[in-house]
Enzyme design. Structure first.
Site, PDB file in Angstrom:
ATOM      1  N   LYS A 166       0.552  -1.245  -0.198  1.00  0.00           N
ATOM      2  CA  LYS A 166       0.116  -0.040  -0.006  1.00  0.00           C
ATOM      3  C   LYS A 166       0.880   1.231   0.173  1.00  0.00           C
ATOM      4  O   LYS A 166       2.030   1.550   0.644  1.00  0.00           O
ATOM      5  CB  LYS A 166      -0.927   0.019   1.339  1.00  0.00           C
ATOM      6  CG  LYS A 166      -1.897  -1.140   1.267  1.00  0.00           C
ATOM      7  CD  LYS A 166      -3.002  -1.094   0.350  1.00  0.00           C
ATOM      8  CE  LYS A 166      -3.810  -2.152   0.472  1.00  0.00           C
ATOM      9  NZ  LYS A 166      -4.761  -2.297  -0.923  1.00  0.00           N
ATOM     10  N   ASP A 195      -0.266  -0.029  -4.301  1.00  0.00           N
ATOM     11  CA  ASP A 195      -1.727   0.319  -4.493  1.00  0.00           C
ATOM     12  C   ASP A 195      -2.235   1.675  -3.701  1.00  0.00           C
ATOM     13  O   ASP A 195      -1.958   1.715  -2.429  1.00  0.00           O
ATOM     14  CB  ASP A 195      -2.365  -0.832  -3.840  1.00  0.00           C
ATOM     15  CG  ASP A 195      -4.153  -0.873  -3.892  1.00  0.00           C
ATOM     16  OD1 ASP A 195      -4.206   0.054  -4.424  1.00  0.00           O
ATOM     17  OD2 ASP A 195      -4.565  -1.978  -3.621  1.00  0.00           O
ATOM     18  N   GLU A 221      -2.069   1.280  -8.638  1.00  0.00           N
ATOM     19  CA  GLU A 221      -3.266   0.416  -8.480  1.00  0.00           C
ATOM     20  C   GLU A 221      -4.197   1.715  -7.776  1.00  0.00           C
ATOM     21  O   GLU A 221      -3.794   2.111  -6.989  1.00  0.00           O
ATOM     22  CB  GLU A 221      -3.154  -0.632  -7.663  1.00  0.00           C
ATOM     23  CG  GLU A 221      -4.848  -1.291  -7.560  1.00  0.00           C
ATOM     24  CD  GLU A 221      -4.685  -2.638  -6.939  1.00  0.00           C
ATOM     25  OE1 GLU A 221      -3.582  -3.434  -7.265  1.00  0.00           O
ATOM     26  OE2 GLU A 221      -5.461  -3.038  -5.803  1.00  0.00           O
ATOM     27  N   GLU A 247     -11.345  -3.201  -9.175  1.00  0.00           N
ATOM     28  CA  GLU A 247     -12.000  -3.840  -7.696  1.00  0.00           C
ATOM     29  C   GLU A 247     -13.087  -3.177  -7.351  1.00  0.00           C
ATOM     30  O   GLU A 247     -14.143  -3.363  -6.562  1.00  0.00           O
ATOM     31  CB  GLU A 247     -10.787  -3.739  -6.854  1.00  0.00           C
ATOM     32  CG  GLU A 247     -10.418  -2.716  -6.098  1.00  0.00           C
ATOM     33  CD  GLU A 247      -9.495  -2.621  -4.963  1.00  0.00           C
ATOM     34  OE1 GLU A 247      -8.433  -2.955  -5.330  1.00  0.00           O
ATOM     35  OE2 GLU A 247      -9.808  -2.561  -3.743  1.00  0.00           O
ATOM     36  N   HIS A 297      -9.128  -9.293  -8.609  1.00  0.00           N
ATOM     37  CA  HIS A 297      -8.983  -8.563  -7.327  1.00  0.00           C
ATOM     38  C   HIS A 297      -9.464  -9.776  -6.127  1.00  0.00           C
ATOM     39  O   HIS A 297     -10.395 -10.425  -6.091  1.00  0.00           O
ATOM     40  CB  HIS A 297     -10.014  -7.720  -7.033  1.00  0.00           C
ATOM     41  CG  HIS A 297      -9.971  -6.742  -5.553  1.00  0.00           C
ATOM     42  ND1 HIS A 297     -11.214  -6.727  -4.796  1.00  0.00           N
ATOM     43  CD2 HIS A 297      -9.015  -6.413  -4.927  1.00  0.00           C
ATOM     44  CE1 HIS A 297     -10.816  -6.177  -3.723  1.00  0.00           C
ATOM     45  NE2 HIS A 297      -9.698  -5.971  -3.741  1.00  0.00           N
TER      46      HIS A 297
HETATM   47 MG    MG Z   1      -6.569  -2.671  -4.454  1.00  0.00          MG
END
Ligand code: MG
Length: 365
Positions: A166, A195, A221, A247, A297
């Protein structure tokens, strides 16, 4: 074969450690199951999930509306049944909870159809390959750098060659320090995905991506709010980095819009959000026609089967602590080995829940 009965339940599974992204703090994983029984004695199982809210509403929607509507269906005619069930939910909500519930029923129907055919589901759906590559993934924005690196070392030990972390910290230098440390840990050859969970504006995303360039991200992402087609198209034209998203898209037409407007490189439909396997296949085939690979996802246990079915698959996501096996939901845990998922060899999707273990988490149904 005819569906004679259905049953739904919601289980609220408390996570051992919270998961944190740029837009979530997650403490509970909600698993919502839909079981269908047939006149031939077969049981098909489908499910969906949330990251903490809406699960009991989905179970109620299944119990009151979707499962009664599925009774009498022939699982061989899954497209026909999907269209009919979609007609019952469409006006209540064009996406969201209604499609999550429909996803669970659709997966149970495909499970029954594959069981009736005596085939593992990936073979029935096309059987493009016998195993699917997986990447180690963490909802890990809350981890200290030492804990983050320990997570990556665990993944390396398990044989992964691709990883996702992340980003989206308030302070850009915090992200850069974390990404730099991870790139040093995994070396120059490994794939690293970042992401941002919809955190930025387009201008901010471009600044951030420029900063990440020395660390060679494989994709960025969800840099922007999920429905911002024009912003993603602009960003993709400016940044020398693949854009992955999907997603938080629900309709096949929404995926088409991103593809048609050159706003995405890698599509990431969630089979348990888009309405199940029936629309998932349409999204994957659509993406293939644009040359865009599909990287599903989450939902390792089913996404792996789907990547072994479709023609133009990227990788599947092995979420640290977030597979059904790690959450304690399965009678026979399904794990990736050396970075690959192999579909269970039995007929159907092969995912077997541990109903006794799940009972302690039961919230409804
Ligand atoms: Mg994601």
């Amino acid at each position: 074969m005819t569906v004679t009965r259905g049953e739904a339940a919601c289980y609220r599974i408390k996570l051992r450690e919270p998961w944190q992204s740029a837009s979530h703090v997650i403490t509970t994983f909600e698993l919502i199951t839909a079981r269908l029984w047939t006149d031939t004695g077969q049981e098909g199982v489908g499910w969906t999930f949330t990251v903490g809210a809406g699960g009991t509403a989905i179970a109620a929607f299944l119990t009151d509306d979707l499962l009664p509507a599925a009774v009498g269906a022939d699982p061989a005619l899954v497209e026909r049944t999907w269209q009919r069930l979609h007609g019952t939910v469409r006006d209540a909500a064009p996406g969201g909870l209604a499609l999550l519930g429909l996803s669970a029923v659709d997966v149970a129907l495909w499970d029954l159809k594959a069981q009736a055919a005596g085939e593992p589901l990936y073979r029935l759906l096309g059987g493009s390959r016998d195993r699917a590559e997986a990447y180690g993934s963490g909802i890990n924005l809350n981890l200290s750098i030492p804990d983050l690196l320990a997570q990556f070392r665990r993944w390396k030990t398990r044989g992964f060659r691709a990883f996702k972390m992340k980003v989206g910290s308030d302070d850009p230098s915090t992200d850069l320090e974390r990404v730099r440390a991870v790139r040093e840990e995994i070396g120059p050859g490994a794939l690293l995905m970042l992401d941002a969970n919809q955190k930025w504006t387009a201008a901010e995303a471009l600044r951030r991506i420029r900063g990440f360039e020395p660390y060679d991200p494989y994709w960025i992402e969800e840099p922007l709010p999920a429905d911002d087609v024009a912003g993603h198209a602009w960003l993709r034209a400016q940044a020398r980095c693949r854009i992955a998203l999907g997603e938080n898209l629900f309709a096949v037409a929404a995926f088409n819009e991103f593809l048609r407007r050159d706003a995405v490189d890698v599509v990431q439909p969630d089979v348990l959000r888009v309405g199940g396997i029936t629309p998932f296949l349409k999204i994957a085939h659509l993406a293939e026609s644009y040359g865009a690979p599909t990287a599903p996802h989450l939902v390792l246990e089913l996404s792996g089967t789907l990547c072994c079915a479709i023609g133009h698959a990227s990788m599947i996501e092995d979420l640290d602590g977030g597979t059904l096996g790690e959450l304690g939901a399965l009678a026979e845990p399904i794990r990736t080995e050396q970075g690959y998922f192999t579909p269970p060899p039995r007929p159907g999707h092969g995912v077997r829940f541990d109903w006794d273990a799940l009972a302690r988490w039961r919230a409804r149904g």
